[in-house]
Design a protein around this motif. Structure first.
Motif, PDB file in Angstrom:
ATOM      1  N   GLN A  32     -11.999 -27.032  -1.087  1.00 43.76           N
ATOM      2  CA  GLN A  32     -11.223 -25.882  -1.640  1.00 43.76           C
ATOM      3  C   GLN A  32      -9.726 -25.803  -0.834  1.00 43.76           C
ATOM      4  N   ASP A  33     -10.055 -26.030   0.913  1.00 46.06           N
ATOM      5  CA  ASP A  33      -8.982 -26.374   1.467  1.00 46.06           C
ATOM      6  C   ASP A  33      -8.043 -27.459   1.176  1.00 46.06           C
ATOM      7  N   ALA A  34      -8.549 -28.708   0.662  1.00 47.28           N
ATOM      8  CA  ALA A  34      -7.708 -29.671   0.287  1.00 47.28           C
ATOM      9  C   ALA A  34      -7.089 -29.250  -1.070  1.00 47.28           C
ATOM     10  N   PHE A  35      -7.660 -28.537  -1.850  1.00 49.59           N
ATOM     11  CA  PHE A  35      -7.052 -27.969  -3.067  1.00 49.59           C
ATOM     12  C   PHE A  35      -5.584 -26.991  -2.866  1.00 49.59           C
ATOM     13  N   VAL A  36      -5.977 -26.068  -1.589  1.00 51.12           N
ATOM     14  CA  VAL A  36      -4.996 -25.174  -1.315  1.00 51.12           C
ATOM     15  C   VAL A  36      -3.628 -25.877  -0.724  1.00 51.12           C
ATOM     16  N   LEU A  37      -3.934 -26.935   0.095  1.00 49.53           N
ATOM     17  CA  LEU A  37      -2.870 -27.821   0.559  1.00 49.53           C
ATOM     18  C   LEU A  37      -2.241 -28.581  -0.762  1.00 49.53           C
ATOM     19  N   TRP A  38      -2.777 -29.032  -1.577  1.00 47.57           N
ATOM     20  CA  TRP A  38      -2.321 -29.350  -2.675  1.00 47.57           C
ATOM     21  C   TRP A  38      -1.289 -28.483  -3.760  1.00 47.57           C
ATOM     22  N   ASP A  39      -2.140 -27.374  -4.075  1.00 47.70           N
ATOM     23  CA  ASP A  39      -1.486 -26.189  -4.982  1.00 47.70           C
ATOM     24  C   ASP A  39      -0.363 -25.574  -4.155  1.00 47.70           C
ATOM     25  N   THR A  40      -0.379 -25.169  -2.949  1.00 40.68           N
ATOM     26  CA  THR A  40       0.415 -24.153  -2.325  1.00 40.68           C
ATOM     27  C   THR A  40       1.550 -24.876  -1.559  1.00 40.68           C
ATOM     28  N   TYR A  41       1.332 -26.257  -0.941  1.00 41.39           N
ATOM     29  CA  TYR A  41       2.163 -26.948  -0.075  1.00 41.39           C
ATOM     30  C   TYR A  41       2.499 -28.291  -0.665  1.00 41.39           C
ATOM     31  N   GLY A  42       2.067 -28.708  -1.626  1.00 46.47           N
ATOM     32  CA  GLY A  42       2.317 -30.063  -2.367  1.00 46.47           C
ATOM     33  C   GLY A  42       1.822 -31.320  -1.945  1.00 46.47           C
ATOM     34  N   TYR A  43       0.851 -31.129  -0.933  1.00 46.80           N
ATOM     35  CA  TYR A  43       0.183 -32.290  -0.276  1.00 46.80           C
ATOM     36  C   TYR A  43      -0.631 -33.098  -1.236  1.00 46.80           C
ATOM     37  N   PRO A  44      -0.150 -34.201  -1.484  1.00 42.43           N
ATOM     38  CA  PRO A  44      -1.369 -35.162  -2.308  1.00 42.43           C
ATOM     39  C   PRO A  44      -2.532 -35.349  -1.778  1.00 42.43           C
ATOM     40  N   ILE A  45      -3.719 -35.368  -2.468  1.00 40.80           N
ATOM     41  CA  ILE A  45      -4.970 -35.281  -1.916  1.00 40.80           C
ATOM     42  C   ILE A  45      -5.229 -36.575  -0.903  1.00 40.80           C
ATOM     43  N   ASP A  46      -4.237 -37.975  -1.482  1.00 43.92           N
ATOM     44  CA  ASP A  46      -4.583 -38.904  -0.537  1.00 43.92           C
ATOM     45  C   ASP A  46      -3.894 -38.826   1.000  1.00 43.92           C
ATOM     46  N   LEU A  47      -2.793 -37.986   0.989  1.00 44.70           N
ATOM     47  CA  LEU A  47      -2.303 -37.493   2.443  1.00 44.70           C
ATOM     48  C   LEU A  47      -3.249 -36.647   3.143  1.00 44.70           C
ATOM     49  N   VAL A  69     -13.107 -30.030  -8.661  1.00 44.18           N
ATOM     50  CA  VAL A  69     -13.549 -28.957  -9.679  1.00 44.18           C
ATOM     51  C   VAL A  69     -12.341 -28.070  -9.925  1.00 44.18           C
ATOM     52  N   PRO A  70     -11.573 -27.479  -8.682  1.00 48.05           N
ATOM     53  CA  PRO A  70     -10.477 -26.531  -8.942  1.00 48.05           C
ATOM     54  C   PRO A  70      -9.417 -27.350  -9.351  1.00 48.05           C
ATOM     55  N   MET A  71      -9.273 -28.557  -9.258  1.00 47.15           N
ATOM     56  CA  MET A  71      -8.120 -29.367  -9.408  1.00 47.15           C
ATOM     57  C   MET A  71      -8.033 -29.478 -11.335  1.00 47.15           C
ATOM     58  N   GLU A  72      -9.402 -29.927 -11.867  1.00 49.32           N
ATOM     59  CA  GLU A  72      -9.488 -29.707 -13.202  1.00 49.32           C
ATOM     60  C   GLU A  72      -9.432 -28.621 -13.604  1.00 49.32           C
ATOM     61  N   GLU A  73      -9.711 -27.304 -13.212  1.00 48.03           N
ATOM     62  CA  GLU A  73      -9.584 -26.140 -13.696  1.00 48.03           C
ATOM     63  C   GLU A  73      -8.167 -25.758 -13.874  1.00 48.03           C
ATOM     64  N   ALA A  74      -7.193 -26.233 -12.575  1.00 50.30           N
ATOM     65  CA  ALA A  74      -5.805 -26.076 -12.714  1.00 50.30           C
ATOM     66  C   ALA A  74      -5.104 -27.094 -13.882  1.00 50.30           C
ATOM     67  N   ARG A  75      -5.494 -28.187 -14.168  1.00 46.36           N
ATOM     68  CA  ARG A  75      -5.136 -28.935 -15.131  1.00 46.36           C
ATOM     69  C   ARG A  75      -5.307 -28.411 -16.547  1.00 46.36           C
TER      70      ARG A  75
END
Length: 319
Positions: free
Chosen positions: A237-252, A271-277
């Motif tokens: 969930q923390d990783a998803f927030v970084l992607w969703d809010t701050y634009g951090y790619p998961i590999d970063l 899980v949340p990534m697939e929900e967003a898609r």
């Protein structure tokens, strides 16, 4: 190149950097002291789907030489990065780095304390990749191959700020140096120098730098909490927030987690990534015929035809 298609016998030329020894066992064994510098494939067959070889009517030699590797041999260097192909970039990066950052010294692994030399290599490699790609007509974006370029740019900006303490705008300023190094051999770099610099600076670097510091603080807070509780995994969930809010790619995020001695819960991220898609797909479906969706190839084709991107800047004036 695959299970089927044109093929033939090949011969490889390997070079032993040490010399005066039997290096046969080191060939194609990922040993940095014994490297492949040339590969020639004598294309004369087509491998069919049933595995048989059919003779081709026209035969030729497909040859590939490692330019940087050959340069390292001619200049008697143990690494491609120690050659004059990279050193001008490293010198320029050092001038843009923060106070106290040492010049590039070629350290790797545990010898590279703070991963400073790795940051030099990342930044230099990535400015080369982006410059060539933009000169060839591509640019960072949200879809497909263009998204790969966006991730590359954000990796470079992250490493430059976090490891080298570079100031804002450092990355795009390296374009001038790279064009001076490669421009005579690749004139398209000179022809597109301003375009390359503008795209990196205005469309990507500045916008990501605005969220980089905030995103990193969000990451650091979450990572510190995990370590304080004796954990070793950053939540998905923390990783998803970084992607969703701050634009951090998961590999970063994974790269940053390693710096903290952590891993990332990828299942929890997916899980949340697939929900967003799925939400995005549903939104497009509901829009129906009113929606115009262009893939990366289509948008690239429009740019190549000279069609400018949409101007999203405010269109009003205060009086």
């Amino acid at each position: 190149m695959g299970d089927t298609g044109p093929c033939g016998p090949c011969t490889e030329i390997h070079f032993d950097r040490i010399g005066n020894r039997d290096a046969a066992s080191l060939v194609n064994n990922d040993d940095p002291t014994c490297i492949e510098i040339w590969n020639l494939v004598f294309i004369q067959f087509n491998r069919e789907s049933d595995g048989t070889l059919r003779s081709l009517p026209a035969k030729h030699v497909d040859t590939g030489m490692g330019f940087e590797r050959l340069t390292s041999i001619l200049q008697n260097k143990m690494s491609n990065y120690d050659t004059d192909v990279f050193m001008p970039l490293f010198d320029a990066i050092h001038k843009l780095a923060g106070a106290g950052i040492q010049p590039y010294s070629g350290k790797v692994g545990s010898d590279d304390v703070g991963k400073v030399d790795m940051a030099y290599r990342v930044v230099a490699d990535h400015i080369r990749t982006l410059s060539f790609a933009i000169a060839d007509g591509s640019q960072p974006g949200n879809e497909g191959r263009e998204y790969v370029l966006r991730r590359i740019l954000r990796h470079a900006v992250h490493f430059g700020h976090q490891k080298l303490m570079a100031k804002q705008g450092f990355f795009s300023s390296l374009v001038d140096v790279f064009v001076r190094v490669m421009g005579d051999v690749f004139p398209e770099l000179k022809d597109n120098e301003k375009k390359i610099k503008d795209i990196i600076k205005e469309q990507e670097e500045a916008s990501f730098e605005n969220t980089l510091a905030k995103g990193y603080e969000r990451f650091k807070k979450a990572a510190d909490a995990v370590k304080e509780n004796g954990g070793a995994v950053l939540s998905g969930q923390d990783a998803f927030v970084l992607w969703d809010t701050y634009g951090y790619p998961i590999d970063l995020t994974e790269v940053m987690a390693v710096d903290f001695g952590l891993s990332v819960d990828m299942e929890g991220f997916n899980v949340p990534m697939e929900e967003a898609r799925q939400k995005a797909r549903n939104a497009r479906y509901k829009a129906g015929g009113k929606s115009i969706v262009l893939d990366a190839n289509a948008t690239s084709q429009l740019r190549n035809q000279g069609l400018a991107s949409t101007n999203d800047s405010p269109k009003f004036q205060h009086e």
